[in-house]
Design a protein around this motif. Structure first.
Motif, PDB file in Angstrom:
ATOM      1  N   ARG A  18       0.846  -1.195   0.000  1.00 23.88           N
ATOM      2  CA  ARG A  18       0.000   0.000   0.000  1.00 23.88           C
ATOM      3  C   ARG A  18       0.880   1.243   0.000  1.00 23.88           C
ATOM      4  O   ARG A  18       1.932   1.256   0.610  1.00 23.88           O
ATOM      5  CB  ARG A  18      -0.857  -0.077   1.269  1.00 23.88           C
ATOM      6  CG  ARG A  18      -1.676   1.114   1.549  1.00 23.88           C
ATOM      7  CD  ARG A  18      -2.493   0.850   2.821  1.00 23.88           C
ATOM      8  NE  ARG A  18      -2.940   2.111   3.335  1.00 23.88           N
ATOM      9  CZ  ARG A  18      -2.747   2.528   4.553  1.00 23.88           C
ATOM     10  NH1 ARG A  18      -2.129   1.797   5.416  1.00 23.88           N
ATOM     11  NH2 ARG A  18      -3.180   3.696   4.933  1.00 23.88           N
ATOM     12  N   ARG A  19       0.437   2.316  -0.646  1.00 18.84           N
ATOM     13  CA  ARG A  19       1.222   3.542  -0.725  1.00 18.84           C
ATOM     14  C   ARG A  19       0.472   4.689  -0.052  1.00 18.84           C
ATOM     15  O   ARG A  19      -0.691   4.905  -0.313  1.00 18.84           O
ATOM     16  CB  ARG A  19       1.481   3.895  -2.190  1.00 18.84           C
ATOM     17  CG  ARG A  19       2.309   5.141  -2.372  1.00 18.84           C
ATOM     18  CD  ARG A  19       2.577   5.404  -3.835  1.00 18.84           C
ATOM     19  NE  ARG A  19       3.386   4.373  -4.420  1.00 18.84           N
ATOM     20  CZ  ARG A  19       4.709   4.388  -4.466  1.00 18.84           C
ATOM     21  NH1 ARG A  19       5.367   5.377  -3.928  1.00 18.84           N
ATOM     22  NH2 ARG A  19       5.381   3.406  -5.030  1.00 18.84           N
ATOM     23  N   THR A  20       1.160   5.400   0.858  1.00 19.82           N
ATOM     24  CA  THR A  20       0.595   6.587   1.479  1.00 19.82           C
ATOM     25  C   THR A  20       1.679   7.636   1.618  1.00 19.82           C
ATOM     26  O   THR A  20       2.784   7.323   2.062  1.00 19.82           O
ATOM     27  CB  THR A  20       0.013   6.294   2.886  1.00 19.82           C
ATOM     28  OG1 THR A  20       1.030   5.703   3.683  1.00 19.82           O
ATOM     29  CG2 THR A  20      -1.179   5.373   2.821  1.00 19.82           C
ATOM     30  N   ASP A  23       5.236   6.924   0.789  1.00 15.12           N
ATOM     31  CA  ASP A  23       5.819   5.751   1.420  1.00 15.12           C
ATOM     32  C   ASP A  23       5.059   4.510   0.960  1.00 15.12           C
ATOM     33  O   ASP A  23       3.856   4.563   0.736  1.00 15.12           O
ATOM     34  CB  ASP A  23       5.731   5.836   2.949  1.00 15.12           C
ATOM     35  CG  ASP A  23       6.576   6.967   3.508  1.00 15.12           C
ATOM     36  OD1 ASP A  23       7.395   7.531   2.757  1.00 15.12           O
ATOM     37  OD2 ASP A  23       6.416   7.280   4.688  1.00 15.12           O
ATOM     38  N   SER A  24       5.763   3.372   0.821  1.00 15.45           N
ATOM     39  CA  SER A  24       5.084   2.147   0.405  1.00 15.45           C
ATOM     40  C   SER A  24       5.852   0.925   0.883  1.00 15.45           C
ATOM     41  O   SER A  24       7.039   1.006   1.192  1.00 15.45           O
ATOM     42  CB  SER A  24       4.939   2.097  -1.119  1.00 15.45           C
ATOM     43  OG  SER A  24       6.204   1.997  -1.730  1.00 15.45           O
ATOM     44  N   THR A  26       6.219  -3.303  -0.379  1.00 16.66           N
ATOM     45  CA  THR A  26       5.931  -4.221  -1.470  1.00 16.66           C
ATOM     46  C   THR A  26       6.336  -5.620  -1.047  1.00 16.66           C
ATOM     47  O   THR A  26       7.464  -5.833  -0.615  1.00 16.66           O
ATOM     48  CB  THR A  26       6.698  -3.822  -2.744  1.00 16.66           C
ATOM     49  OG1 THR A  26       6.384  -2.466  -3.067  1.00 16.66           O
ATOM     50  CG2 THR A  26       6.333  -4.727  -3.908  1.00 16.66           C
ATOM     51  N   TYR A  46      10.593  -1.677   1.227  1.00 17.60           N
ATOM     52  CA  TYR A  46       9.851  -0.457   1.492  1.00 17.60           C
ATOM     53  C   TYR A  46      10.514   0.723   0.802  1.00 17.60           C
ATOM     54  O   TYR A  46      11.689   0.697   0.455  1.00 17.60           O
ATOM     55  CB  TYR A  46       9.742  -0.196   3.005  1.00 17.60           C
ATOM     56  CG  TYR A  46      11.053   0.152   3.667  1.00 17.60           C
ATOM     57  CD1 TYR A  46      11.472   1.472   3.783  1.00 17.60           C
ATOM     58  CD2 TYR A  46      11.881  -0.845   4.172  1.00 17.60           C
ATOM     59  CE1 TYR A  46      12.681   1.792   4.382  1.00 17.60           C
ATOM     60  CE2 TYR A  46      13.086  -0.530   4.766  1.00 17.60           C
ATOM     61  CZ  TYR A  46      13.483   0.788   4.866  1.00 17.60           C
ATOM     62  OH  TYR A  46      14.689   1.100   5.451  1.00 17.60           O
ATOM     63  N   SER A  48      10.536   4.965   1.481  1.00 18.94           N
ATOM     64  CA  SER A  48      10.110   5.987   2.423  1.00 18.94           C
ATOM     65  C   SER A  48      11.033   7.187   2.339  1.00 18.94           C
ATOM     66  O   SER A  48      12.228   7.038   2.082  1.00 18.94           O
ATOM     67  CB  SER A  48      10.122   5.421   3.851  1.00 18.94           C
ATOM     68  OG  SER A  48       9.729   6.418   4.775  1.00 18.94           O
TER      69      SER A  48
END
Length: 128
Positions: A18-20, A23-24, A26, A46, A48
């Motif tokens: 998920r990406r927010t 930041d994500s 995988t 990740y 970030s």
């Protein structure tokens, strides 16, 4: 997200992260079959702009997600229930490992990240 189910073999399914706010996380995608007693490795990388807190959650059948592992700084090696993961800042990874996977480990596994400010406030452990 990783789902582990078992009869005599373990089936593992991987879905993306998920990406927010840029930041994500995988996880590997695809399906892998491994024998009971084998080494389990679930890769998680990740991205970030800061130094995030990293998490692994586990969700057993019929239950809600539970925190399995949490690392707050680079090179943290954390373990719980014979699972372990190391916060590798250089490789931007937080791979989950268990030396001898068992049928009782059948569950869905989630890799997640949270920022240090949210984690300090106590909210990150309860969000996926």
């Amino acid at each position: 997200m990783t789902k582990v189910t078992c009869t005599n073999l373990l089936l593992i399914f991987f879905l993306g992260g998920r990406r927010t706010h840029g930041d994500s996380v995988t996880q590997m995608e695809g399906q892998v079959t491994i024998s009971e007693g084998a080494l389990l490795t679930i890769n998680c990388t990740y991205s970030s702009t800061s130094y995030p807190t990293l998490f692994w959650y586990v969700q057993y059948p019929g239950e809600g997600p539970q925190l399995l592992l949490k690392a707050v700084k680079a090179n943290d090696k954390v373990s719980n229930k014979d699972f372990e993961a190391t916060y590798n800042k250089e490789a931007t990874s937080f791979n989950l490992e268990k030396a001898s996977i068992q049928e009782s480990d059948s569950a869905v596994y989630y890799c997640a990240l949270g920022d240090t400010v949210a984690e300090t406030a106590g909210g990150a452990e309860h969000k996926l």
